[in-house]
Write an enzyme that holds these catalytic residues in place. Structure first.
Site, short mmCIF file in Angstrom:
data_model
loop_
_atom_site.label_atom_id
_atom_site.label_comp_id
_atom_site.label_asym_id
_atom_site.label_seq_id
_atom_site.Cartn_x
_atom_site.Cartn_y
_atom_site.Cartn_z
N ALA A 92 64.72 -58.20 5.71
CA ALA A 92 65.91 -58.93 5.85
C ALA A 92 66.38 -60.11 5.80
O ALA A 92 65.22 -60.67 5.87
CB ALA A 92 67.05 -57.78 7.24
N GLY A 99 63.26 -54.17 6.39
CA GLY A 99 63.80 -53.10 5.37
C GLY A 99 63.13 -53.29 4.00
O GLY A 99 62.92 -52.23 3.21
N GLU A 131 61.23 -50.07 4.40
CA GLU A 131 62.67 -48.73 4.15
C GLU A 131 62.41 -48.90 3.42
O GLU A 131 63.40 -47.62 2.50
CB GLU A 131 63.82 -49.17 4.91
CG GLU A 131 62.89 -49.87 6.85
CD GLU A 131 65.18 -49.43 7.49
OE1 GLU A 131 64.94 -51.41 6.57
OE2 GLU A 131 65.74 -48.92 8.10
N GLU A 176 61.93 -54.14 13.74
CA GLU A 176 63.75 -54.49 13.90
C GLU A 176 63.40 -54.89 15.45
O GLU A 176 63.86 -55.83 16.04
CB GLU A 176 64.17 -53.78 13.57
CG GLU A 176 64.45 -53.67 12.45
CD GLU A 176 63.62 -53.06 11.51
OE1 GLU A 176 62.12 -53.11 11.43
OE2 GLU A 176 63.81 -53.44 10.21
#
Ligand code: NAD
Length: 692
Positions: free
Chosen positions: A66, A105, A108, A128
């Protein structure tokens, strides 16, 4: 080639579309990148000439996570979830081509693709949890579908990265391609899919590995039990586990909804705020206003360590492990032999656990020279002294070092409390002298307090900070004062701990409150572990303190099987009725009337004086910034990361409340609680430590 936006381009290679993301340094998932990716997927999907899509990144890595600068700000569309849904819904196979580190992310996003290929050096992971969060972009729902519940639990709750090869074995990566030929490999893989008319493999639709865990809640119960100690006090691991449970027990979209809800809860919570603070604070600690990043440094190729005791041995291991040869000098052959044997024993214990090869143990031991010859230190680039904590001994040692060690070397002391300037004054080169305060066990604890003397040269400071990084430490710079940052604050807690037990609390009451707060142990358990007889001698002992009385009774801590606590053969601590009686009798003699002390008072009296001392440390410029103090406490004393360090925690409580409590105690108990001028000023101005 179509340029979609500043960081996204779309090209075609035959009937394969290639989306390239190029947002240095790490292709973080900024709003611009998300927007570009969404648009590119749309265009490639709509192009009838395209049969498959490859998603690849320029630069050193696939999307590495992120954009953490967006944390805590209002969300900007499109969300990562929107982008992922578009990728997953594409009617042509999308292949993620991974190099570097696909994290958070980024991973992901790759999991939302229909297939994943990677070069062998690539790594993937969902870190995370380390920021007090959970993978909020479908990671908790998709990863278990690929690798199974047990592996997903381990990966997601540890946040650790997995190498591409292992990830391929687990099922998270579909194919490894040749190093340095990622695009060619990914194109080949995509062409194969087209040629075989392979199905769109949407991870959301996979069920086989989840089915294996369905109806077996014990998988989760056992996992919680096995990790109870590791997860103690943390909210995020439990939320991560609950998401994976949802993946097993609910349809995909409902699982996503659970993930979303728990993610938002964590993101808004105090723990994640604290953990994110720590993440940034750790990076900040390396920055020294008057020692810029480009300050020249000295090469450290050969290290000397003086003293083969508890600290000397641990310090030595840091350098051996980093491949730097060490000459360890002792005055006493038995101590030298013991020191070297302990180093070997520690390495061999790691080898037994599979963390080191036997060859690596030998390689490291081969870098170590032990000797009684002081002159052997002469060629060292850095000498670290870890002899007895006695000013006279330190002074003598530094006089000798000055005479023997080559010019340009750095001369360091591991002293816990003593005045580095007085030590430096024994040499003709005080600019080369610095404090390097390691924490015990020095081969394990991450903290290094680097103590700059009044005359320490800037390149010596820069070298020390750089060297710390090389040996895997987090360095915090301090100036000279008794106890520097950490021990100076600890001293305040110690004073109160000793008072509290004379007022009616028992050692185990004080320890329980601090343990429940999240510290690894309280002051009395810690004293028992370290040994109550540090600095104690029978000849001078006068039963003047509880500690002296315990030592006189040969209750010298864990090593004698008894201290403040009684210990069984497994070193499990039990409250000691003998000690309770000693304390009661001692307190009675001082005229104290014991009272029941509330837990909240124990907590405040233990921690608020530390915060107050931290404020003085800032006021005096001993620490550069309040977040450095937090880093000291987290890495040197086990302050719970989820409370962010004492200064962060104080801001969170509200400095006005801390001040009011200190004033209340000051009225009752006197000057020990007198608030520092800085604390008073900050409260008057309505500011916190974070605003300094
Ligand atoms: P220790 O007693 O275990 O070891 C000291 C060693 O130094 C002994 O083996 C002794 O033989 C040797 N020694 C004494 N004089 C010497 C000399 N002139 N030349 C060479 N060797 C000599 O002590 P320790 O716990 O390792 O502490 C060493 C230093 O580290 C102290 O300054 C202490 O304050 C500091 N320190 C200790 C801790 C801790 O938790 N133990 C933590 C941080 C810093």
């Amino acid at each position: 080639m179509t340029s979609i936006n500043a960081v996204t381009s779309l090209t075609r290679d035959g009937d394969i579309a290639v989306i390239t993301l190029d947002s240095p340094p790490v292709n973080a998932l900024s709003a611009t990148l998300r927007g570009g990716l969404l648009e590119a997927v749309g265009q490639a999907s709509a192009d009838p000439a395209v049969k498959a899509i490859v998603l690849i990144c320029a630069g050193r890595t696939f999307i590495a996570g992120a954009d953490i600068t967006e944390f805590g700000k209002p969300p900007v569309a499109p969300s990562l979830a929107d982008v992922e849904l578009a990728i997953e819904a594409a009617t042509k196979p999308v292949v993620a081509a991974i190099h570097g580190t696909a994290l958070g992310g980024g991973f992901e996003t790759a999991l939302a693709c229909h297939y994943r290929v990677a070069v062998p050096s690539a790594k993937v992971g969902l870190p995370e949890v380390k920021l007090g969060l959970l993978p909020g972009g479908g990671g908790t729902q998709r990863l278990p579908r690929l690798v199974g519940v047990e592996r997903a639990l381990a990966m997601i709750t540890s946040g650790e990265m997995v190498g591409a090869k292992a990830a391929a074995e687990l099922g998270a990566i579909d194919a490894l391609v040749e190093e340095g030929k990622l695009l060619e490999g990914a194109l080949g893989f995509a062409r194969d899919l087209v040629a075989k008319n392979a199905p769109l493999r949407r991870v959301r639709d996979l069920d086989e590995k989840l089915a294996a865990a369905r109806g077996r809640p014990e998988i989760f119960a056992d996992f919680r039990k096995e990790n109870a100690r590791k997860f103690r006090g943390f909210e995020a691991p439990e939320s991560n586990i609950r998401c994976i449970e949802a993946a097993v027990n609910l349809p995909f979209d409902e699982g996503l909804a659970v993930e979303r809800e728990l993610f938002i809860k964590l993101m808004m919570g105090a723990q994640s705020a604290a953990q994110r603070h720590v993440f940034f604070a750790e990076r900040q600690a390396a920055k020294i206003p008057d020692v810029p990043d480009d300050t020249p440094t000295r090469a450290i190729k050969q290290v000397g360590v003086l003293g083969a005791g508890t600290m000397g041995g641990g310090i030595t291991m840091n350098f051996l492990s980093a491949g730097i040869p060490v000459t360890m000098v002792e005055t006493n052959q038995a101590a030298l032999d013991r020191g070297i044997a302990t180093i070997r024993k520690n390495y061999e214990a790691s080898a037994k656990k599979g963390r080191l090869t036997e060859a690596e143990v030998e390689r490291r031991m081969g870098l170590l020279t032990g000797t009684l010859e002081f002159d052997a230190l002469a060629p060292s680039d850095l000498v670290i002294e870890a002899v007895f904590e006695e000013m006279s001994v330190k002074k003598q040692v530094f006089t000798m070092l000055d005479a023997v060690v080559k010019q340009s070397a750095i001369l360091a002391s591991n002293t816990s409390y003593l005045d580095i300037d007085a030590i430096a004054a024994m040499t003709r080169r005080p600019a080369d002298v610095i404090g390097l305060h390691f924490f015990s066990p020095a081969n394990v604890m991450r903290l290094l307090e680097v103590v700059r003397g009044a005359k320490t040269a800037k390149d010596v400071i820069a070298t020390a900070m750089q060297m710390a990084k090389k040996i895997g430490k987090v360095a915090v710079l301090a100036r000279v004062c008794p106890g520097f940052i950490g021990n100076r604050m600890l001293h305040q807690r110690q004073i109160q701990a000793n008072r509290l037990i004379l007022e009616g609390a028992m050692p185990w009451d004080v320890d329980r409150v601090l343990y429940d707060f999240g510290l690894p142990m309280g002051p009395f358990a810690m004293a028992d572990l370290a040994g109550l007889d540090l600095g104690w001698t029978a000849a001078t002992s006068k039963s003047a303190t509880i500690r002296e009385i315990l030592c006189e009774l040969d209750r010298r801590g864990q090593k004698t099987g008894a201290g403040f606590y009684d210990y069984d053969e497994n070193r499990r601590a039990k409250p000691s009725p003998v000690v309770a009686k000693i304390i009661e009798d001692f307190a009675a003699k001082t005229g104290a009337v014991p009272r029941k002390i509330p837990d909240q008072e124990i907590l405040e009296r233990s921690l608020y004086p530390m915060i107050n001392e931290g404020a003085k440390i800032l006021e005096e410029g001993v620490a550069i910034r309040s977040s450095d103090i937090d880093i000291v406490w987290i890495n040197g004393y086990g302050w719970p990361v989820y409370h962010g360090g004492p200064m962060f925690w104080a801001d969170l409580i509200g400095l006005d409340k801390v001040l009011a409590a200190l004033r209340g105690y000051e009225a009752k108990f006197g000057d020990e609680f007198k608030p520092s001028a800085l604390l008073v000023k900050l409260v008057e101005e309505g500011r916190g430590f974070k605003d300094l």
